[in-house]
Design an enzyme around this catalytic site. Structure first.
Site: not given
Ligand code: PGA
Length: 256
Positions: A9-11, A97, A99, A175, A215, A237
């Protein structure tokens, strides 16, 4: 047997040139995938088409979007529909997600509609769930996550549920560098599988892929993926670095 998946997931990271270069570097060292061990890349909407062109001849490597709108088309300025991401080459979409839930106020009732919109386009949904730290501290995380799954998914028929991948992502681990321990991940994944089994039966639950996210990196992927109910990872990440991402894919390839 259920599939194992590593999804990146590159966000909101990487412009087109950076994304193309990352995918090129991943492809150079990508292990041979197979029907039971697959990889999904989820770039921004803008990179879906170009990334699809790069990977379309690599078996079991697919493209996902990070979101889609609940309507198929219409006057929704700035939005992107499930049919658009599908048309650009995506076969998967990440929904729910944390976020999106937190920063964009995505509620369970909205997510239900998005899930339906995605399934109507024959996309596989990577449905995210996970508790904040306050819920874990109160030791009510099992019920909290069960409710997210019930509210977002339990309106589906069994035939539709087969196109759902679950991603368990404890919010306190996203993250932050703080990973759930392997026993914590295993306990929750087992809980999730039980929740699915109570509604859809143990065969369907046993065939549902449940990813861990938060993470995850090459140094902990092996231990997490060794848990019997952890079927791979949703990676943030570490998906932005080819060496790390390939390291996590290798951990999945080496897992039983
Ligand atoms: P992280 O993100 O790997 O950077 O913790 C995971 C995610 O949010 O999907």
């Amino acid at each position: 047997m259920r599939k194992k998946i590593v999804a990146g997931n590159w966000k909101m990271n990487l412009n087109m040139v950076q994304g193309v270069s990352l995918v090129g570097a991943i492809l150079k060292n990508l292990p041979d995938l197979n029907e039971l061990k697959q990889v999904v890349l989820a770039p921004s909407f803008l990179n879906i088409g170009v990334t699809y062109q790069q990977i379309m001849n690599t078996p079991f490597l697919s493209i996902g979007a990070q979101n889609c709108h609940q309507e198929e088309f219409g006057a929704f300025t700035g939005e992107v529909s499930a049919s658009m991401i599908k048309g650009a080459g995506a076969s998967h979409v990440i929904l729910g997600h944390s976020e999106r839930r937190e920063y964009f106020n995505e509620t369970s009732s909205l997510l239900k509609k998005k899930v339906d919109a995605a399934l109507a386009q024959e996309l596989t949904v990577i449905f995210c769930c996970g508790e904040p730290l306050s819920i874990r501290d109160a030791a009510t995380e099992n019920d909290y996550v069960a409710q997210q799954i019930q509210e977002g998914l339990f309106h589906l028929e069994a035939a539709q549920m087969k196109h759902i991948v679950i991603a368990y992502e404890p919010i306190w681990a996203i993250g932050t560098g703080r990973t759930a321990t392997a026993p914590q991940a295993q306990d929750m994944h087992h809980n999730i599988r039980n929740v699915i089994a109570t509604k859809y039966g143990s065969e369907l639950a046993g065939n549902t892929t449940i990813l861990y996210g938060g993470s995850c990196k090459p140094s902990n992927a092996e231990e997490l993926f060794a848990c019997p109910d952890v079927d791979g990872g949703l990676i943030g990440g570490a998906a932005l670095n080819a060496e790390d991402f390939v390291g996590i894919i290798t951990a999945m390839m080496n897992s039983k």
